[in-house]
Scaffold this active site. Structure first.
Site, PDB file in Angstrom:
ATOM      1  N   TYR A 114       0.802  -1.215   0.000  1.00  0.00           N
ATOM      2  CA  TYR A 114       0.000   0.000   0.000  1.00  0.00           C
ATOM      3  C   TYR A 114       0.837   1.268   0.000  1.00  0.00           C
ATOM      4  O   TYR A 114       0.298   2.359   0.019  1.00  0.00           O
ATOM      5  CB  TYR A 114      -0.941  -0.003   1.207  1.00  0.00           C
ATOM      6  CG  TYR A 114      -1.877  -1.176   1.164  1.00  0.00           C
ATOM      7  CD1 TYR A 114      -3.002  -1.154   0.348  1.00  0.00           C
ATOM      8  CD2 TYR A 114      -1.613  -2.329   1.894  1.00  0.00           C
ATOM      9  CE1 TYR A 114      -3.855  -2.246   0.267  1.00  0.00           C
ATOM     10  CE2 TYR A 114      -2.452  -3.427   1.823  1.00  0.00           C
ATOM     11  CZ  TYR A 114      -3.580  -3.377   1.006  1.00  0.00           C
ATOM     12  OH  TYR A 114      -4.400  -4.472   0.924  1.00  0.00           O
TER      13      TYR A 114
ATOM     14  N   THR B 241       2.102   3.054  -2.219  1.00  0.00           N
ATOM     15  CA  THR B 241       2.113   3.394  -3.630  1.00  0.00           C
ATOM     16  C   THR B 241       1.762   4.851  -3.784  1.00  0.00           C
ATOM     17  O   THR B 241       1.751   5.622  -2.839  1.00  0.00           O
ATOM     18  CB  THR B 241       1.102   2.523  -4.384  1.00  0.00           C
ATOM     19  OG1 THR B 241      -0.213   2.860  -3.910  1.00  0.00           O
ATOM     20  CG2 THR B 241       1.369   1.056  -4.133  1.00  0.00           C
TER      21      THR B 241
ATOM     22  N   SER C 186      -0.922   6.184  -4.015  1.00  0.00           N
ATOM     23  CA  SER C 186      -2.181   6.574  -3.400  1.00  0.00           C
ATOM     24  C   SER C 186      -2.028   7.001  -1.949  1.00  0.00           C
ATOM     25  O   SER C 186      -2.921   7.614  -1.386  1.00  0.00           O
ATOM     26  CB  SER C 186      -3.176   5.405  -3.472  1.00  0.00           C
ATOM     27  OG  SER C 186      -2.656   4.283  -2.778  1.00  0.00           O
ATOM     28  N   CYS C 187      -0.931   6.662  -1.315  1.00  0.00           N
ATOM     29  CA  CYS C 187      -0.823   7.002   0.105  1.00  0.00           C
ATOM     30  C   CYS C 187       0.588   6.751   0.595  1.00  0.00           C
ATOM     31  O   CYS C 187       1.405   6.155  -0.078  1.00  0.00           O
ATOM     32  CB  CYS C 187      -1.798   6.141   0.930  1.00  0.00           C
ATOM     33  SG  CYS C 187      -1.484   4.369   0.806  1.00  0.00           S
ATOM     34  N   GLY C 188       0.846   7.239   1.799  1.00  0.00           N
ATOM     35  CA  GLY C 188       2.005   6.768   2.547  1.00  0.00           C
ATOM     36  C   GLY C 188       3.310   7.474   2.307  1.00  0.00           C
ATOM     37  O   GLY C 188       3.423   8.676   2.465  1.00  0.00           O
TER      38      GLY C 188
END
Length: 329
Positions: free
Chosen positions: A112, A114, A116-118
């Protein structure tokens, strides 16, 4: 096993004409849960078919294995639908005893991090570089620009399901002469790449030196990651790359080609591998920025969030997951 496509009755509406009931072929999409030693690792929505290739390619792309010999066995687990039929939607892999037991919790978290986030981009690139088993920077691959220009058409001709559904991504491996060695299709572009890498891994071909990975949509960070971990020196996409994809390709010494359409393309990194008509490398071979045989595409060339520019389907370009105006069959 789930079906790769199904036939559905649809109402065909054309402006200025009466509606008509027809039958259309629709691409299949079902979940696949990948387990390692009976423990859940990931769930992906995929087009049924080539599931074992998908699972092996997924593990290669996440740096959990490096060759087909790292997988001792694979089997479908018991799983039934409401009518008691086997769904073939859970696949369990047993790794070789010599392979370090993966930290599945940590691996799942990494899926996760990627776009899209983080994490920040530099952290993501450093993490991928540490997991890479193969070096692509010294790969001697050289491909004429004219050969690259022919690849999207060759890919479309090999897309059996796309021809009937208009709703699939594709990935292919090609050699320096433009010969397509392997093609896989899937409703997910990441899955298509995993299927290609997994099939090659199961044939004992890793690292995939001297090959071009061709994808039918955008060149995202994750696709560059998957190519790098499979040892592929060149990634070519019919649509745009992301900035982070370009940065990872530059840092790893990979050639990244985008907007591969018609007789032109943008070479973002590693342009020394793309030979122009004079037999030499493309201009700006050592730079990490766009080194394009033509003009760099403007932001207006593609619609936001779309894999293809308007009119690509009509021109027969291998495009994204949906073909606008796909006729009922």
């Amino acid at each position: 096993m789930g079906r790769a496509s199904t036939r559905r009755r649809v109402v065909r509406v054309t402006v200025g004409a009466p509606p008509a009931v027809q039958v259309d072929t629709v691409v299949g999409e079902e979940p696949l849960e990948i387990r390692v030693h009976g423990r859940p690792l990931a769930v992906t929505m995929r087009t049924p078919g080539d599931d074992m290739d998908l699972a092996v390619g997924f593990l290669v792309g996440e740096g959990l294995i490096g060759a087909s010999g790292d997988v001792r066995s694979m089997r479908y687990c018991a799983g039934t639908d409401d009518e008691g039929r086997q769904t073939y939607n859970v696949l369990d892999l047993a790794l070789d005893a010599a392979v370090p037991e993966p930290d599945l919790a940590a691996a799942a978290r990494s899926f996760y991090t990627t776009s899209s986030c983080g994490l920040c981009g530099k952290t993501s690139i450093d993490a991928i570089t540490m997991r890479a088993r193969y070096r692509v920077s010294d790969d001697p691959l050289r491909v004429p620009a004219a050969v690259l220009a022919r690849l999207p058409t060759a890919l479309r001709r090999a897309q059996r399901l796309f021809a009937t559904t208009g709703g699939l991504h594709a990935a292919a491996l090609a050699d320096a002469a433009g010969r397509i060695e392997l093609v896989r299709e899937d409703v997910g572009r990441h899955n298509a790449v995993d299927k290609v890498v997994g099939a090659a891994a199961r044939d004992g071909l890793l690292p995939l030196r001297g090959r071009v990975l061709l994808v039918s949509g955008r060149a995202s960070f994750e696709l560059v990651q998957k190519a790098l971990l499979a040892g592929i020196p060149m990634l070519a996409a019919v649509s745009a790359p992301s900035a982070l994809a370009v940065e990872l390709a530059a840092d790893s010494g990979m050639t990244l080609v985008g907007f591969l359409r018609g007789d032109s393309m943008n070479v973002y990194t590693g342009a020394h591998r793309v030979l122009v008509d004079t037999g030499g490398p493309a201009a700006g071979a050592e730079g990490a920025g766009p080194a394009s045989p033509g003009d760099t595409a403007s932001p207006d060339d593609t619609a936001p969030g779309d894999d293809t520019a308007p009119g690509d389907a009509a021109r027969g370009v291998a495009g994204g997951a949906e073909m606008p105006g796909h006729p009922a069959t």
